[in-house]
Design a protein around this motif. Sequence first.
Motif, short mmCIF file in Angstrom:
data_model
loop_
_atom_site.label_atom_id
_atom_site.label_comp_id
_atom_site.label_asym_id
_atom_site.label_seq_id
_atom_site.Cartn_x
_atom_site.Cartn_y
_atom_site.Cartn_z
N UNK A 184 -0.60 -5.69 -3.36
CA UNK A 184 -0.60 -4.73 -2.27
C UNK A 184 0.74 -3.99 -2.20
N UNK A 185 0.67 -2.74 -1.70
CA UNK A 185 1.92 -1.99 -1.53
C UNK A 185 2.54 -2.31 -0.16
N UNK A 186 3.64 -1.63 0.15
CA UNK A 186 4.34 -2.00 1.39
C UNK A 186 3.50 -1.76 2.65
N UNK A 187 2.45 -0.87 2.54
CA UNK A 187 1.60 -0.64 3.71
C UNK A 187 0.41 -1.60 3.77
N UNK A 188 0.33 -2.50 2.80
CA UNK A 188 -0.78 -3.45 2.81
C UNK A 188 -2.02 -2.96 2.07
N UNK A 189 -1.96 -1.73 1.52
CA UNK A 189 -3.12 -1.22 0.76
C UNK A 189 -3.09 -1.79 -0.67
N UNK A 190 -4.30 -1.88 -1.27
CA UNK A 190 -4.36 -2.39 -2.64
C UNK A 190 -3.57 -1.47 -3.56
#
Length: 478
Positions: A184-190
């Motif tokens: 996941x990226x820093x925003x929590x998206x895959x």
Amino acid sequence: MFNKRTKIKDLLSFSADNQSVTVMGWVRTFRNNQFIAVNDGSTNTNLQIVVVLGSQPDDILRRIVTSTALKISGKLVPSLGKGQSLELNCEALEVLGDSDAEKYPLQPKKHSLEFLREIAHLRFRTNTFGSVFRIRHSLAFAIHKFFNDKGFIYLHTPIITSSDAEGAGEMFRVSTLPFDNPPRDENGNIDFSEDFFGRPTNLTVSGQLEGELAATAFGEIYTFGPTFRAENSNTTRHLAEFWMIEPEMAFNDLEDNMNLAEEFIQYLITYVLNHNAEDLAFLDQRLLEEEKLLPTDKRSELSLLQKLRFVTDNKFERITYSEAIDILLQSPAYKKKKFQYDVKWGIDMQSEHERYLVEKHFKKPVIVTNYPKDIKAFYMRQNDDGKTVAAMDILAPGIGEIVGGSQREERLDLLTKRMTEMHINPDELWWYLDTRKFGTVPHAGFGLGFERMVLFVTGMTNIRDVIPFPRTPKSAEF
Ligand code: 4AD
Ligand code: MG
């Protein structure tokens, strides 16, 4: 060499003058310890093998049951039995593969199509599916012949893509990321940058966009390949995996496009009428018997063969979407509130509306043009009225939509504006837009749903019965 054999289809035209042949196939029936009906898939006609009593050891004869695989050599002689002109006098008999008759699910009797769907791995061995899949093959061959003879280039477009050609979002994701714990990226998206292709990818819904790239170099191309739609439509007309033929032509407008599509469909039907007469005759009879079980008002007015000839011999009706809506609004069905879905300008016509136009009103294939732009894809050419696009759908009796196509928007400014309106990022399709920057030309194309065409030609009523191994919601066996 093992396979020195004559196919039954070829042998049926031989003269019964004692010539020696070898046949291999599967037993359909075995009667009186003497008559074996063998089928080898080249035709629905079984070859009758006559075993002279006492000429073969009992332990061999005991192994001959429905579905045993046999190799038989012998002489062709005139048949005394009815239903065949020749038969094979057995001289040598070899069991190639035994069968457990008790467990074999296909007994020599009529089975329902629903049951046969559950044993799709064996249904090729029935007459109905023998005919359907020989015709499917013929149609595939005729498609290549049609375009090859016209000088079109057969283009292989990718199966895995990162674009959504139809902009409808009905795609199957292709990914090697772990389902249970994706990065996941820093925003929590895959984080798809860690995925196999370094970006989100999916199975293609259409090869059209790539087809347009090649058409603006070769002039005329076609694709013929599998396409995938993750639409949850559990109907007799929808598959999640289906085959589509997509021609794309530079220097063509909507009318050229309609002319080609009509000629193409008529060519395919004519081809099958000329090359699959026996299988069509079988399916014609089959449909007749199926329809006897229906109430009279539900039966077709034409037999399968009559319907096919009617389509090859008559021009398709051509109407605009607005005319189609008017016809529906004037129809007794609408006035008597027989339609489940409402009719007004702007609707995406439902199957019941399409079938009314084709089966009740015109009684022939209908080409509907100039649809409202809001129900069609971003790439269609915008008409001057500001409301409609140069689209065309072909509706066929018993099927509904069989072809969808359009003239394409070749004007860069109008195309990018439309994409933005439809929330499609022009930057992601930079390569598609390049064709509009470097020598853009009027061009058009369409997609024919292969299985819908096979349905139409075979008179089958469920799309699951015209593709070998159907993929539909909650079903991917075999
Ligand atoms: O109308 P569609 O979505 O058009 C396109 O994909 C365009 N890119 C074609 C083009 O202009 N090159 O699909 C085309 C045809 C339909 O008319 C229908 O016959 C068939 O594909 N089709 C399906 N067949 C079986 N199952 C499905 N889920 C189908 N969806 C579309
Ligand atoms: Mg369509």
